[in-house]
Design a protein around this motif. Structure first.
Motif, PDB file in Angstrom:
ATOM      1  N   ARG A 222       4.473   2.301   1.424  1.00 37.98           N
ATOM      2  CA  ARG A 222       5.705   2.600   0.684  1.00 37.98           C
ATOM      3  C   ARG A 222       5.345   3.285  -0.628  1.00 37.98           C
ATOM      4  NH1 ARG A 222       7.030  -2.394   3.204  1.00 37.98           N
ATOM      5  NH2 ARG A 222       8.767  -2.084   4.627  1.00 37.98           N
ATOM      6  N   THR A 223       6.098   4.306  -0.943  1.00 39.51           N
ATOM      7  CA  THR A 223       5.943   5.021  -2.200  1.00 39.51           C
ATOM      8  C   THR A 223       6.648   4.242  -3.307  1.00 39.51           C
ATOM      9  OG1 THR A 223       7.987   6.261  -1.894  1.00 39.51           O
ATOM     10  CG2 THR A 223       5.957   7.233  -0.960  1.00 39.51           C
ATOM     11  N   PRO A 224       6.398   4.597  -4.559  1.00 45.01           N
ATOM     12  CA  PRO A 224       7.147   3.940  -5.639  1.00 45.01           C
ATOM     13  C   PRO A 224       8.669   4.077  -5.477  1.00 45.01           C
ATOM     14  CG  PRO A 224       5.242   5.045  -6.548  1.00 45.01           C
ATOM     15  CD  PRO A 224       5.309   5.438  -5.090  1.00 45.01           C
ATOM     16  N   SER A 225       9.139   5.228  -5.029  1.00 43.43           N
ATOM     17  CA  SER A 225      10.596   5.385  -4.863  1.00 43.43           C
ATOM     18  C   SER A 225      11.112   4.523  -3.715  1.00 43.43           C
ATOM     19  CB  SER A 225      10.972   6.853  -4.665  1.00 43.43           C
ATOM     20  OG  SER A 225      10.369   7.376  -3.513  1.00 43.43           O
ATOM     21  N   GLU A 226      10.319   4.338  -2.667  1.00 38.66           N
ATOM     22  CA  GLU A 226      10.731   3.456  -1.571  1.00 38.66           C
ATOM     23  C   GLU A 226      10.745   1.992  -2.018  1.00 38.66           C
ATOM     24  OE1 GLU A 226       9.312   5.929   2.380  1.00 38.66           O
ATOM     25  OE2 GLU A 226       7.781   4.895   1.187  1.00 38.66           O
TER      26      GLU A 226
ATOM     27  N   ALA B 175      -3.018   3.574  -5.061  1.00 37.54           N
ATOM     28  CA  ALA B 175      -3.163   3.021  -3.715  1.00 37.54           C
ATOM     29  C   ALA B 175      -2.177   1.890  -3.442  1.00 37.54           C
ATOM     30  CB  ALA B 175      -4.591   2.522  -3.508  1.00 37.54           C
ATOM     31  N   VAL B 176      -1.844   1.118  -4.463  1.00 38.30           N
ATOM     32  CA  VAL B 176      -0.939  -0.016  -4.298  1.00 38.30           C
ATOM     33  C   VAL B 176       0.257   0.163  -5.226  1.00 38.30           C
ATOM     34  CG1 VAL B 176      -0.672  -2.532  -4.440  1.00 38.30           C
ATOM     35  CG2 VAL B 176      -2.860  -1.550  -3.718  1.00 38.30           C
TER      36      VAL B 176
ATOM     37  N   MET C  90       0.839  -1.196   0.000  1.00 36.22           N
ATOM     38  CA  MET C  90       0.000   0.000   0.000  1.00 36.22           C
ATOM     39  C   MET C  90       0.874   1.246   0.000  1.00 36.22           C
ATOM     40  SD  MET C  90      -3.217  -0.881  -0.014  1.00 36.22           S
ATOM     41  CE  MET C  90      -4.044   0.618   0.477  1.00 36.22           C
ATOM     42  N   ASP C  91       0.413   2.256  -0.706  1.00 36.45           N
ATOM     43  CA  ASP C  91       1.008   3.581  -0.651  1.00 36.45           C
ATOM     44  C   ASP C  91       0.075   4.431   0.201  1.00 36.45           C
ATOM     45  OD1 ASP C  91       2.468   5.889  -1.050  1.00 36.45           O
ATOM     46  OD2 ASP C  91       2.331   5.857  -3.236  1.00 36.45           O
TER      47      ASP C  91
ATOM     48  N   CYS D  82      -2.610   6.886   1.143  1.00 35.16           N
ATOM     49  CA  CYS D  82      -3.749   7.455   0.440  1.00 35.16           C
ATOM     50  C   CYS D  82      -4.737   7.936   1.504  1.00 35.16           C
ATOM     51  CB  CYS D  82      -4.375   6.446  -0.521  1.00 35.16           C
ATOM     52  SG  CYS D  82      -4.992   4.960   0.257  1.00 35.16           S
ATOM     53  N   PRO D  83      -5.674   8.799   1.148  1.00 38.26           N
ATOM     54  CA  PRO D  83      -6.601   9.356   2.149  1.00 38.26           C
ATOM     55  C   PRO D  83      -7.345   8.289   2.956  1.00 38.26           C
ATOM     56  CG  PRO D  83      -6.803  10.537   0.083  1.00 38.26           C
ATOM     57  CD  PRO D  83      -5.887   9.367  -0.176  1.00 38.26           C
ATOM     58  N   GLU D  84      -7.675   7.173   2.354  1.00 39.98           N
ATOM     59  CA  GLU D  84      -8.403   6.122   3.055  1.00 39.98           C
ATOM     60  C   GLU D  84      -7.588   5.492   4.183  1.00 39.98           C
ATOM     61  OE1 GLU D  84      -8.094   6.305  -0.258  1.00 39.98           O
ATOM     62  OE2 GLU D  84     -10.120   6.868  -0.827  1.00 39.98           O
ATOM     63  N   MET D  85      -6.280   5.580   4.103  1.00 36.49           N
ATOM     64  CA  MET D  85      -5.423   4.985   5.120  1.00 36.49           C
ATOM     65  C   MET D  85      -5.621   5.651   6.477  1.00 36.49           C
ATOM     66  SD  MET D  85      -4.106   2.499   3.591  1.00 36.49           S
ATOM     67  CE  MET D  85      -3.311   1.994   5.075  1.00 36.49           C
ATOM     68  N   ALA D  86      -5.882   6.951   6.483  1.00 37.28           N
ATOM     69  CA  ALA D  86      -6.111   7.649   7.756  1.00 37.28           C
ATOM     70  C   ALA D  86      -7.334   7.068   8.461  1.00 37.28           C
ATOM     71  CB  ALA D  86      -6.275   9.142   7.519  1.00 37.28           C
ATOM     72  N   PHE D  87      -8.394   6.798   7.719  1.00 37.16           N
ATOM     73  CA  PHE D  87      -9.604   6.205   8.297  1.00 37.16           C
ATOM     74  C   PHE D  87      -9.288   4.833   8.888  1.00 37.16           C
ATOM     75  CE2 PHE D  87     -13.254   3.370   7.927  1.00 37.16           C
ATOM     76  CZ  PHE D  87     -14.211   4.075   8.665  1.00 37.16           C
TER      77      PHE D  87
END
Length: 168
Positions: A130-134, A158-159, A110-111, A113-118
């Motif tokens: 993790r971001t694409p660069s990570e 999101a992924v 998962m990267d 995204c706003p839904e992650m806070a919920f």
């Protein structure tokens, strides 16, 4: 006869998406998980296929244990969200060693995204994003010179996916 390893397979729901004719090309699909109830469900649903449920802990794979390769495809779609970077790197190294020449390792993470806070606040479900660069840095650190790799995000961002293929 493709050999496939699904790491932290859960209920192996993706197997429902496999075309009927494609099952003929699968010699074995090892469904690995540490949750025995999930594996019981996998056995019940797919026991008539080439699916072999296997109980194992991720720590076993990190140590280099677990199912013997070589595999044509190894994938982990929902595991790396729970792994600290050191463990993720070690596991990635171990899994790539189990690939056949031409074999592929596919990892989803998962990267943010706003839904992650919920999920984190309301459901107390904290994931390591993790971001694409990570993910690219993970690949650079864990994947050897006899591999090619690429990283991309799904259409919603999101992924993040890492695909590493062993050169033939």
């Amino acid at each position: 006869g493709a050999r496939i390893l699904s790491v932290a397979c859960g209920h192996l729901r993706e197997a429902d998406l496999v075309d009927e004719a494609a099952w003929d090309g699968i010699a074995s699909l090892i469904a690995l998980d540490q949750d025995r109830q999930s594996l019981d469900g996998v056995q019940l649903r797919y026991g008539n296929r080439a699916v072999q449920p296997v109980w194992s802990r991720i720590q076993d794979l990190v140590r280099g244990d677990g199912p013997e390769g070589p595999f044509d495809l190894i994938y982990a779609a929902g595991l790396y969200d729970y792994l600290e970077i050191k463990t993720a790197k070690l596991l990635t190294e171990r899994l790539t060693r189990k690939l056949d020449p031409g074999g592929t390792l596919l990892i989803g993470n998962m990267d943010a995204c706003p839904e992650m806070a919920f999920a984190d606040i309301v459901q107390a479900w904290t994931l390591i994003t993790r971001t694409p660069s990570e993910m690219a840095a993970l690949a650079d650190a864990a994947v050897g010179p006899d591999f090619t790799h690429k990283v991309w995000a799904d259409q919603w961002g999101a992924v993040v996916w890492l695909e590493a293929s062993r050169k033939t």
